[in-house]
Design a protein around this motif. Structure first.
Motif, PDB file in Angstrom:
ATOM      1  N   GLN A 144       0.834  -1.189   0.000  1.00  0.00           N
ATOM      2  CA  GLN A 144       0.000   0.000   0.000  1.00  0.00           C
ATOM      3  C   GLN A 144       0.873   1.245   0.000  1.00  0.00           C
ATOM      4  OE1 GLN A 144      -2.693  -0.167   3.299  1.00  0.00           O
ATOM      5  NE2 GLN A 144      -3.892  -1.826   2.441  1.00  0.00           N
TER       6      GLN A 144
ATOM      7  N   ILE B  21       7.771   3.180   6.434  1.00  0.00           N
ATOM      8  CA  ILE B  21       7.554   3.395   4.998  1.00  0.00           C
ATOM      9  C   ILE B  21       8.888   3.312   4.276  1.00  0.00           C
ATOM     10  CG2 ILE B  21       5.481   4.789   5.337  1.00  0.00           C
ATOM     11  CD1 ILE B  21       7.137   7.290   4.934  1.00  0.00           C
TER      12      ILE B  21
ATOM     13  N   ALA C 264       2.155   4.888   1.046  1.00  0.00           N
ATOM     14  CA  ALA C 264       2.235   5.589   2.329  1.00  0.00           C
ATOM     15  C   ALA C 264       1.267   6.766   2.333  1.00  0.00           C
ATOM     16  CB  ALA C 264       3.658   6.077   2.567  1.00  0.00           C
ATOM     17  N   SER C 265       0.722   7.062   3.487  1.00  0.00           N
ATOM     18  CA  SER C 265      -0.183   8.200   3.615  1.00  0.00           C
ATOM     19  C   SER C 265       0.619   9.496   3.707  1.00  0.00           C
ATOM     20  CB  SER C 265      -1.055   8.046   4.863  1.00  0.00           C
ATOM     21  OG  SER C 265      -0.262   8.159   6.038  1.00  0.00           O
ATOM     22  N   TRP C 266      -0.077  10.606   3.483  1.00  0.00           N
ATOM     23  CA  TRP C 266       0.580  11.912   3.577  1.00  0.00           C
ATOM     24  C   TRP C 266       1.069  12.155   5.000  1.00  0.00           C
ATOM     25  CZ3 TRP C 266      -0.487  16.733   5.956  1.00  0.00           C
ATOM     26  CH2 TRP C 266       0.245  17.817   5.458  1.00  0.00           C
ATOM     27  N   GLY C 267       0.297  11.745   5.991  1.00  0.00           N
ATOM     28  CA  GLY C 267       0.693  11.907   7.379  1.00  0.00           C
ATOM     29  C   GLY C 267       1.960  11.138   7.708  1.00  0.00           C
ATOM     30  N   GLN C 268       2.105   9.925   7.160  1.00  0.00           N
ATOM     31  CA  GLN C 268       3.317   9.144   7.396  1.00  0.00           C
ATOM     32  C   GLN C 268       4.536   9.844   6.801  1.00  0.00           C
ATOM     33  OE1 GLN C 268       1.727   5.409   5.715  1.00  0.00           O
ATOM     34  NE2 GLN C 268       2.301   4.410   7.628  1.00  0.00           N
ATOM     35  N   ARG C 269       4.352  10.417   5.627  1.00  0.00           N
ATOM     36  CA  ARG C 269       5.474  11.093   4.971  1.00  0.00           C
ATOM     37  C   ARG C 269       5.890  12.331   5.755  1.00  0.00           C
ATOM     38  NH1 ARG C 269       5.079  10.682  -1.534  1.00  0.00           N
ATOM     39  NH2 ARG C 269       7.016  11.791  -1.200  1.00  0.00           N
TER      40      ARG C 269
ATOM     41  N   ARG D 233       0.008   9.246  -4.892  1.00  0.00           N
ATOM     42  CA  ARG D 233       0.489   9.973  -3.715  1.00  0.00           C
ATOM     43  C   ARG D 233       1.932  10.442  -3.894  1.00  0.00           C
ATOM     44  NH1 ARG D 233      -2.145   6.145   1.086  1.00  0.00           N
ATOM     45  NH2 ARG D 233      -4.293   6.309   0.336  1.00  0.00           N
TER      46      ARG D 233
ATOM     47  N   LEU E  39      -1.831  14.463  -1.323  1.00  0.00           N
ATOM     48  CA  LEU E  39      -3.145  14.397  -0.688  1.00  0.00           C
ATOM     49  C   LEU E  39      -4.237  13.988  -1.671  1.00  0.00           C
ATOM     50  CD1 LEU E  39      -2.990  17.544   1.626  1.00  0.00           C
ATOM     51  CD2 LEU E  39      -3.145  15.159   2.368  1.00  0.00           C
ATOM     52  N   TRP E  40      -4.081  14.333  -2.938  1.00  0.00           N
ATOM     53  CA  TRP E  40      -5.125  14.007  -3.926  1.00  0.00           C
ATOM     54  C   TRP E  40      -4.590  13.234  -5.127  1.00  0.00           C
ATOM     55  CZ3 TRP E  40      -4.088  19.173  -2.543  1.00  0.00           C
ATOM     56  CH2 TRP E  40      -3.214  19.865  -3.396  1.00  0.00           C
TER      57      TRP E  40
ATOM     58  N   GLN F 151       4.202   1.621   2.150  1.00  0.00           N
ATOM     59  CA  GLN F 151       4.243   1.118   3.512  1.00  0.00           C
ATOM     60  C   GLN F 151       5.055  -0.176   3.567  1.00  0.00           C
ATOM     61  OE1 GLN F 151       0.445   0.946   5.467  1.00  0.00           O
ATOM     62  NE2 GLN F 151      -0.320   2.781   4.458  1.00  0.00           N
TER      63      GLN F 151
END
Length: 220
Positions: free
Chosen positions: A60, A155, A62-67, A198, A193-194, A212
Motif C-alpha cells: 500500500q 515506509i 504511504a499516507s501523507w501523514g506518514q510522509r 500519492r 493528498l489528492w 508502507q
C-alpha cells in the motif's frame, strides 16, 4: 439403445474433442486454470501498469501523514548540528552592533563589531555536521529505501517501475528536485493528498513512490 460411457476409457470424463471439461479441478488450481501464487514485486512492473489478480503483490502507498512524520523525524536527527549552529549565530550577532542615523530625509544604518573566532568555528562545525548527517541519512540510508524517519514510521522510498530502492545518487537528485515542490506555496508537498500515486512533484520527476513496509529483502 446404446450410449457412450464417459468413464469407459481412462477413467475420467471427456469433453468436446477429447478435452477435459473446464470445470475440472486439477493440481494447477480450480476450473482448469493455472493458479499463480502471489509473488514479490522485485523486478516486476510496480504501479506503472494496471493491477491484475494473481500478479505481483504491491504494498500500500504511504499516507501523507506518514510522509510528514518521517520528514519531521529526519529533521530531529540533525539536532546535534543545531546545538552547534545556534550558539555560533548567537555569539556572532551579539558581538555586532547596528546604529541608524537619520537626517535630511533618509536613514543610514551602520554595523560594527567583530565576532569571535569561536563563533565562526561553531557555525563551520555545525554546517559540516548537517552536511554529514544529510549524506548518511538521506542519501546513503534513504537511497537504500529507508532514512531513519521513514524506518521509524514504517515506509520506504522505491522506484516506481522496479519496486527497488533508488540508490544514493538518485536520492540526492530527488532531494534537489524537492525545490520544485516548494516553489508555489509548497504545493508539491501537498500534492500526495489528492494524487492517485500519492507522489510529490519530485516523485513524478524521478518516478519514485513511497510505500508502507520495509524495502525488498529487509525484515520489518
Amino acid at each position: 439403445m446404446s450410449y457412450n460411457d464417459p468413464y469407459a476409457q481412462g477413467g475420467r470424463p471427456q469433453g468436446y474433442g477429447g478435452q477435459a471439461p473446464q470445470g475440472t479441478h486439477g493440481p494447477q488450481g480450480g476450473y482448469g486454470q493455472p493458479q499463480f501464487a502471489p509473488q514479490g514485486f522485485a523486478g516486476q512492473p510496480y504501479l506503472s501498469g494496471p493491477y491484475q489478480p494473481g500478479g505481483p503483490v504491491r504494498p500500500q502507498l504511504a499516507s501523507w501523514g506518514q510522509r510528514v512524520g518521517a520528514y519531521l523525524i529526519d529533521g530531529l536527527v540533525a539536532l546535534p548540528a543545531y546545538l552547534l549552529l545556534i550558539p555560533g549565530y548567537v555569539m556572532m550577532f551579539s558581538a555586532m552592533e547596528t546604529t541608524t542615523d537619520c537626517g535630511s530625509g533618509y536613514c543610514h544604518s551602520t554595523t560594527s563589531g567583530s565576532p569571535s573566532l569561536l563563533s565562526y568555528l561553531l557555525i563551520f562545525l555545525g554546517a559540516l555536521v548537517v552536511f554529514g548527517i544529510q549524506i548518511w541519512n538521506r542519501w546513503i540510508k534513504g537511497g537504500r529505501g529507508q532514512s531513519i524517519g521513514k524506518k521509524a514510521v514504517g515506509i520506504s522510498l522505491l522506484d516506481e517501475a522496479s519496486g527497488q530502492p533508488i540508490g544514493g545518487g538518485s536520492a540526492f537528485v530527488r532531494d534537489l528536485a524537492h525545490i520544485l515542490d516548494g516553489m508555489v506555496c509548497y504545493l508539491g508537498y501537498l500534492w500526495p493528498l489528492w494524487d492517485d500515486k500519492r507522489q510529490t512533484f519530485a516523485d513524478k520527476m524521478m518516478s519514485t513512490v513511497v510505500v508502507q513496509g520495509p524495502p525488498p529483502g529487509k525484515q520489518p
